[in-house]
Design a protein around this motif. Structure first.
Motif, PDB file in Angstrom:
ATOM      1  N   GLY A 114     -27.535 -15.470  -9.754  1.00 16.34           N
ATOM      2  CA  GLY A 114     -26.447 -16.195  -9.108  1.00 16.34           C
ATOM      3  C   GLY A 114     -25.746 -17.231  -9.978  1.00 16.34           C
ATOM      4  O   GLY A 114     -24.538 -17.411  -9.870  1.00 16.34           O
ATOM      5  N   GLU A 157     -23.040 -15.853 -12.288  1.00 14.59           N
ATOM      6  CA  GLU A 157     -22.011 -15.380 -11.370  1.00 14.59           C
ATOM      7  C   GLU A 157     -21.046 -16.525 -10.979  1.00 14.59           C
ATOM      8  O   GLU A 157     -19.830 -16.400 -11.050  1.00 14.59           O
ATOM      9  CB  GLU A 157     -22.784 -14.927 -10.152  1.00 14.59           C
ATOM     10  N   LYS A 204     -16.082  -7.781  -7.986  1.00 10.35           N
ATOM     11  CA  LYS A 204     -17.170  -7.610  -7.028  1.00 10.35           C
ATOM     12  C   LYS A 204     -16.737  -7.842  -5.589  1.00 10.35           C
ATOM     13  O   LYS A 204     -17.331  -7.317  -4.661  1.00 10.35           O
ATOM     14  CB  LYS A 204     -18.312  -8.556  -7.370  1.00 10.35           C
ATOM     15  N   SER A 255     -30.102  -6.729  -4.990  1.00 19.03           N
ATOM     16  CA  SER A 255     -30.772  -7.951  -5.459  1.00 19.03           C
ATOM     17  C   SER A 255     -31.652  -7.650  -6.661  1.00 19.03           C
ATOM     18  O   SER A 255     -32.013  -6.505  -6.906  1.00 19.03           O
ATOM     19  CB  SER A 255     -31.645  -8.568  -4.361  1.00 19.03           C
ATOM     20  N   VAL A 311     -30.128  -1.719  -5.060  1.00 16.26           N
ATOM     21  CA  VAL A 311     -29.351  -1.910  -6.279  1.00 16.26           C
ATOM     22  C   VAL A 311     -29.732  -3.253  -6.858  1.00 16.26           C
ATOM     23  O   VAL A 311     -29.601  -4.273  -6.174  1.00 16.26           O
ATOM     24  CB  VAL A 311     -27.842  -1.884  -5.956  1.00 16.26           C
ATOM     25  N   VAL A 348     -21.299  -2.500  -7.396  1.00 14.71           N
ATOM     26  CA  VAL A 348     -21.920  -3.329  -6.344  1.00 14.71           C
ATOM     27  C   VAL A 348     -20.946  -3.469  -5.179  1.00 14.71           C
ATOM     28  O   VAL A 348     -21.299  -3.303  -4.001  1.00 14.71           O
ATOM     29  CB  VAL A 348     -22.330  -4.712  -6.898  1.00 14.71           C
ATOM     30  N   GLY A 356     -28.432 -17.032  -1.634  1.00 21.51           N
ATOM     31  CA  GLY A 356     -28.147 -15.633  -1.325  1.00 21.51           C
ATOM     32  C   GLY A 356     -26.671 -15.315  -1.430  1.00 21.51           C
ATOM     33  O   GLY A 356     -25.983 -15.124  -0.425  1.00 21.51           O
ATOM     34  N   LEU A 357     -26.181 -15.263  -2.668  1.00 23.65           N
ATOM     35  CA  LEU A 357     -24.775 -14.869  -2.853  1.00 23.65           C
ATOM     36  C   LEU A 357     -24.538 -13.465  -2.311  1.00 23.65           C
ATOM     37  O   LEU A 357     -23.453 -13.148  -1.830  1.00 23.65           O
ATOM     38  CB  LEU A 357     -24.416 -14.908  -4.337  1.00 23.65           C
ATOM     39  N   THR A 358     -25.556 -12.625  -2.407  1.00 25.79           N
ATOM     40  CA  THR A 358     -25.394 -11.259  -1.895  1.00 25.79           C
ATOM     41  C   THR A 358     -25.105 -11.276  -0.391  1.00 25.79           C
ATOM     42  O   THR A 358     -24.443 -10.376   0.113  1.00 25.79           O
ATOM     43  CB  THR A 358     -26.665 -10.431  -2.134  1.00 25.79           C
TER      44      THR A 358
HETATM   45  N1  UDP Z   1     -26.082  -8.647  -8.598  1.00 27.97           N
HETATM   46  C1  UDP Z   1     -25.370  -7.716  -9.347  1.00 27.97           C
HETATM   47  N2  UDP Z   1     -25.915  -6.517  -9.603  1.00 27.97           N
HETATM   48  C2  UDP Z   1     -27.109  -6.161  -9.130  1.00 27.97           C
HETATM   49  C3  UDP Z   1     -27.844  -7.109  -8.374  1.00 27.97           C
HETATM   50  C4  UDP Z   1     -27.301  -8.350  -8.119  1.00 27.97           C
HETATM   51  O1  UDP Z   1     -24.263  -7.995  -9.761  1.00 27.97           O
HETATM   52  O2  UDP Z   1     -27.540  -5.055  -9.397  1.00 27.97           O
HETATM   53  C5  UDP Z   1     -25.454  -9.922  -8.284  1.00 27.97           C
HETATM   54  C6  UDP Z   1     -25.219 -10.071  -6.791  1.00 27.97           C
HETATM   55  O3  UDP Z   1     -24.085  -9.324  -6.397  1.00 27.97           O
HETATM   56  C7  UDP Z   1     -25.083 -11.564  -6.653  1.00 27.97           C
HETATM   57  C8  UDP Z   1     -26.016 -12.088  -7.728  1.00 27.97           C
HETATM   58  O4  UDP Z   1     -26.254 -11.014  -8.625  1.00 27.97           O
HETATM   59  O5  UDP Z   1     -23.773 -11.966  -6.930  1.00 27.97           O
HETATM   60  C9  UDP Z   1     -27.347 -12.525  -7.158  1.00 27.97           C
HETATM   61  O6  UDP Z   1     -27.238 -13.791  -6.571  1.00 27.97           O
HETATM   62  P1  UDP Z   1     -28.169 -14.239  -5.369  1.00 27.97           P
HETATM   63  O7  UDP Z   1     -27.814 -15.637  -5.011  1.00 27.97           O
HETATM   64  O8  UDP Z   1     -28.076 -13.247  -4.242  1.00 27.97           O
HETATM   65  O9  UDP Z   1     -29.648 -14.138  -5.924  1.00 27.97           O
HETATM   66  P2  UDP Z   1     -30.385 -14.665  -7.260  1.00 27.97           P
HETATM   67  O10 UDP Z   1     -30.475 -13.478  -8.139  1.00 27.97           O
HETATM   68  O11 UDP Z   1     -29.595 -15.791  -7.824  1.00 27.97           O
HETATM   69  O12 UDP Z   1     -31.736 -15.079  -6.736  1.00 27.97           O
END
Ligand code: UDP
Length: 412
Positions: free
Chosen positions: A50, A53, A203, A232, A262, A303, A323-325
């Motif tokens: 995250g 991102e 995205k 995730s 994914v 994604v 939880g950006l997802t």
């Molecule tokens: N993400 C991605 N590709 C993947 C898995 C995750 O681009 O195969 C991105 C997802 O879309 C989100 C970020 O990674 O933008 C994960 O942020 P999140 O806050 O959900 O979880 P973190 O990995 O920081 O714990």
């Protein structure tokens, strides 16, 4: 050594009609007195997870509104990332603290990076615990220091947080996602700022349903059959194993259902591969479970396509900083089911903008309910999107940070 990250350009004006005029005007008013202020972001990785991102959006927008902003990634070798991964886990509650050797490694790399940090910053904006010792090591290099915690610190390993705390207490300002994450004994001014997503990135931009389906098809998804999805990292806290269990409950009643997991593999996450393999073996060769990662060519557009095409998006975490997802799924108007932990209930009101669950069984039941009643899914999805628009898009996020910077500059 310390690596600058190149982020490209963005313009705040482009967000006006997606986020609404009011917040854009507020951002401009706050930015005016901060013109020329030099802000350096420091983080552990430029890819995966995250934090990176967020910075790819935030850094160019801070520049666009007049700040002098850059982003440096700290130098570290595998031993450092092993130690910081352990620290990350321990801070989220893992009973195992770092070994003495790992603490020494952590500190040693912080010293290396501290030396290289430029002098004369107005604000050094340090992300997460990996570079957290910088403030203690070279306090004179910036007028103001800000520590940004992106993880869930609500039940940290006591030994780990105790050892880290003297470093954290040195920051006069800190930012957390939720009040619950602020550890006891934090000093200085604590700000609460939940993150946000950028609706204009590949995205999150709108993708036509046909295009989304076309992309999914290329990864072996049968687009005429229902699809459950979790996006995730392969990490035990994200509980992909529990998602597979939930899928199996659905599958027993609805044999046509498919599941896609994914997950990107971050460069600072050596344990990721181990857990990826564990997930793969739990799937036990089921052809309707697709387990994909960025090495299969799953990037931002892919994604997006999976999130846009899925019938139900799941984020069954048992720990979740924010939880950006989750926000990404809400923004796509998707029926959403999430673990009732961390930042997920902040975004999802159970029964209104999605469902919250505490077990694979509950997750499976909610999936069945949503698959059986598309109107229910549409209603929840619409409400979720409205909430994401109001609370969790970039301009609101930028506004909150500018408020923090204003407070810092007033004190400096
Ligand atoms: N993400 C991605 N590709 C993947 C898995 C995750 O681009 O195969 C991105 C997802 O879309 C989100 C970020 O990674 O933008 C994960 O942020 P999140 O806050 O959900 O979880 P973190 O990995 O920081 O714990």
């Amino acid at each position: 050594m310390l690596q600058p990250v190149h982020v490209g350009q963005k313009s705040l004006a482009d967000y006006t009609h997606l986020a609404g005029k009011d917040v854009i005007e507020e951002v401009r008013a706050l930015a005016e007195p901060l013109r020329g202020v030099h802000v350096t972001h420091v983080s552990a990785t430029a890819f995966g997870g995250g934090v990176s991102e967020l910075l790819y959006t935030l850094v160019p927008l801070m520049r666009d509104v007049g700040l002098e902003c850059d982003w440096q990634v700290i130098y570290g070798q595998e031993e450092f990332f092993h130690a910081t991964k352990q620290m990350h886990n321990a801070l989220q509650g893992d009973p195992q603290d770092l070994t003495e050797e790992q603490w020494a490694i952590w500190h040693g790399y912080n010293e290396l990076n501290a030396e290289q940090l430029r002098d004369g910053m107005d604000i050094c904006f340090v992300h997460d615990p990996q570079p957290a010792a910088l403030r203690t090591l070279v306090p004179g290099k910036a007028r103001g220091w800000l520590w940004r915690c992106h993880i869930d610190l609500s039940t940290p390993n006591p030994a780990t947080i105790e050892r880290l705390m003297p470093h954290l207490r040195e920051y006069r300002h800190s930012v957390f996602h939720l009040r619950d994450y602020v550890p006891d004994g934090m000093a200085g001014q604590v700000h609460i700022v939940p993150p946000a997503i950028d609706p204009l990135t590949p995205k999150n931009m709108a993708l036509a349903p046909d295009d989304a389906a076309y992309v999914c098809e290329q990864f072996g998804i049968d687009v005429d059959r229902p699809l459950l999805l979790q996006v995730s990292r392969f990490d035990p806290w994200k509980d992909p194993i529990g998602v597979i269990d939930a899928y199996r409950l659905v599958k027993a009643q609805m044999p046509e259902v498919q599941l896609a997991l994914v997950g990107s593999m971050a460069t600072d996450d050596p344990e990721g591969w181990e857990f990826f393999n564990a997930t793969l073996s739990h799937a036990d060769g089921d052809e309707d479970i697709k387990i994909l990662n960025n090495f299969n060519g799953v990037g931002a557009i892919e994604v997006n396509a999976f999130q846009s095409h899925a019938d139900v998006v799941i984020q069954k975490s048992t720990r979740e900083g924010f939880g950006l997802t989750v926000t990404e799924a809400l923004w796509k108007g998707k029926p959403f089911i999430g673990g009732d932990v961390g930042g997920i209930p902040l975004q999802v009101e159970d029964g209104e903008t999605g469902f919250l669950v505490n077990s694979p069984e509950a997750c499976g039941e909610r999936c069945l309910e949503l698959l059986a009643d598309p109107d229910l899914g549409r209603r929840l999805g619409r409400a979720g999107k409205a909430r994401a628009r109001q609370e969790f898009l970039t301009p609101r996020y930028l506004r909150d940070y500018l408020r923090v910077f204003s407070a810092m500059m007033d004190q400096a």
